[in-house]
Design an enzyme around this catalytic site. Structure first.
Site, PDB file in Angstrom:
ATOM      1  N   SER A 142       0.205  -7.141 -19.751  1.00  0.00           N
ATOM      2  CA  SER A 142       0.658  -5.763 -19.552  1.00  0.00           C
ATOM      3  C   SER A 142      -0.062  -4.827 -20.537  1.00  0.00           C
ATOM      4  O   SER A 142      -1.280  -4.702 -20.472  1.00  0.00           O
ATOM      5  CB  SER A 142       2.188  -5.717 -19.688  1.00  0.00           C
ATOM      6  OG  SER A 142       2.717  -4.558 -19.110  1.00  0.00           O
ATOM      7  N   ASP A 223       3.988  -7.397  -8.696  1.00  0.00           N
ATOM      8  CA  ASP A 223       3.628  -6.223  -9.493  1.00  0.00           C
ATOM      9  C   ASP A 223       3.642  -5.025  -8.543  1.00  0.00           C
ATOM     10  O   ASP A 223       3.500  -5.183  -7.321  1.00  0.00           O
ATOM     11  CB  ASP A 223       2.213  -6.385 -10.080  1.00  0.00           C
ATOM     12  CG  ASP A 223       2.221  -6.912 -11.511  1.00  0.00           C
ATOM     13  OD1 ASP A 223       3.105  -6.494 -12.283  1.00  0.00           O
ATOM     14  OD2 ASP A 223       1.335  -7.727 -11.857  1.00  0.00           O
ATOM     15  N   HIS A 255       6.059  -9.265 -12.611  1.00  0.00           N
ATOM     16  CA  HIS A 255       5.395  -8.788 -13.829  1.00  0.00           C
ATOM     17  C   HIS A 255       5.824  -9.574 -15.067  1.00  0.00           C
ATOM     18  O   HIS A 255       5.108  -9.605 -16.064  1.00  0.00           O
ATOM     19  CB  HIS A 255       5.743  -7.299 -14.014  1.00  0.00           C
ATOM     20  CG  HIS A 255       4.983  -6.623 -15.110  1.00  0.00           C
ATOM     21  ND1 HIS A 255       3.701  -6.144 -14.930  1.00  0.00           N
ATOM     22  CD2 HIS A 255       5.303  -6.358 -16.411  1.00  0.00           C
ATOM     23  CE1 HIS A 255       3.277  -5.598 -16.069  1.00  0.00           C
ATOM     24  NE2 HIS A 255       4.228  -5.718 -16.977  1.00  0.00           N
TER      25      HIS A 255
END
Length: 272
Positions: A142, A223, A255
């Site tokens: 991320s 995602d 995610h």
């Protein structure tokens, strides 16, 4: 944009209020297990700042030289820390790989330019302190994938050391910060447009050097479309500049568990 840049809204497993707490718990518990089982050096300072420390998980049977996986945590540049970032160590240290979890000053204390510089300096420190390192492999999740990508665009001449980066695994990252300016994420970061552009890896792709590292850009099925678009566009930009890059689209993960599963030996990313 608020929706697109809120990863917790896209998971199919848990609702958006519980998934982040669950994620923090999984990371912390995995790190606790790793520290109980591996030989470690914790809170090693690589600079003078409070946040400039790293945790090292040494290989079970270290040879003279060993590869290092440098893990850069996510948390939208404003939460999580190296203290929750050792969860991926057990499968790797058992295979002779050292794992280093890098700390950096998160917002609001940390500014985007400073975070990028800190991560770069942590690699210089590792190269200088551990001559036994045989290749550095970056792994970022991320916001951490963004910072790892910024490392790939570094001009190392000012550092007098060129880290031997052999590979990078960029998981569910953000490579263009401009959309972030228009969301809640920027409340803590307080980035200007100039700062966002200066720190957007997709705008600073350098031509690949001959012995360039291999880059694996990873995106999760669950995602958001924006995260998926960013991964595709960044991998295309790298490829156009001559980098060796693959895009891995992982089915059945979101995610959060796309990175959590690195604690499992059999997980595809652990194997790669």
């Amino acid at each position: 944009l608020e929706d697109q840049y809120s990863p917790s809204r896209w998971s199919r497993r848990l609702d958006r209020d519980t998934i982040i707490d669950a994620h923090f718990e999984v990371m912390a518990a995995g790190t606790e297990r790793a520290q109980a089982s591996a030989q470690t050096s914790l809170h090693v300072p690589y600079g003078n700042g409070d946040g400039e420390k790293l945790d090292i998980y040494f290989p079970t049977n270290p040879s003279e030289t060993f590869p290092v996986l440098v893990y850069i945590h996510g948390g939208y540049w404003q939460c999580l820390s190296k203290d929750d970032s050792g969860f991926a160590a057990p499968p790797l240290v058992s295979q002779g790989v050292a794992v280093v979890a890098v700390g950096y000053d998160i917002a609001p204390k940390g500014h985007m330019d400073a975070m990028v510089l800190q991560v770069r300096r942590s690699l210089v420190f590792l190269m200088e302190q551990y001559p036994g390192i045989r290749g550095i492999y970056l792994c970022g999740h991320s916001a951490g994938a963004h910072l790892a990508a910024m490392v790939l665009s570094t001009d190392w001449t000012e550092f007098q050391v060129v880290p031997d980066i052999k590979g990078a695994v960029l998981v569910s990252g953000v490579y263009d910060l401009e959309p972030i300016l228009h969301t809640y994420v920027n409340d803590a970061l307080n980035m200007s447009r100039e700062v966002a552009q200066r720190n957007s890896p997709v705008r600073h792709v350098t031509p690949a050097v001959p012995a360039a590292c291999e880059v694996l850009v990873v995106v999760a099925q669950h995602d958001s479309p924006e995260f998926r678009r960013q991964s595709q566009e960044y991998s295309q930009a790298l490829r156009a500049a001559g980098w060796s890059v693959s895009l891995l689209d992982l089915a059945g993960v979101d995610h959060f568990n796309v990175i959590e599963k690195l604690s499992e030996d059999s997980y595809i990313l652990t194997q790669v």
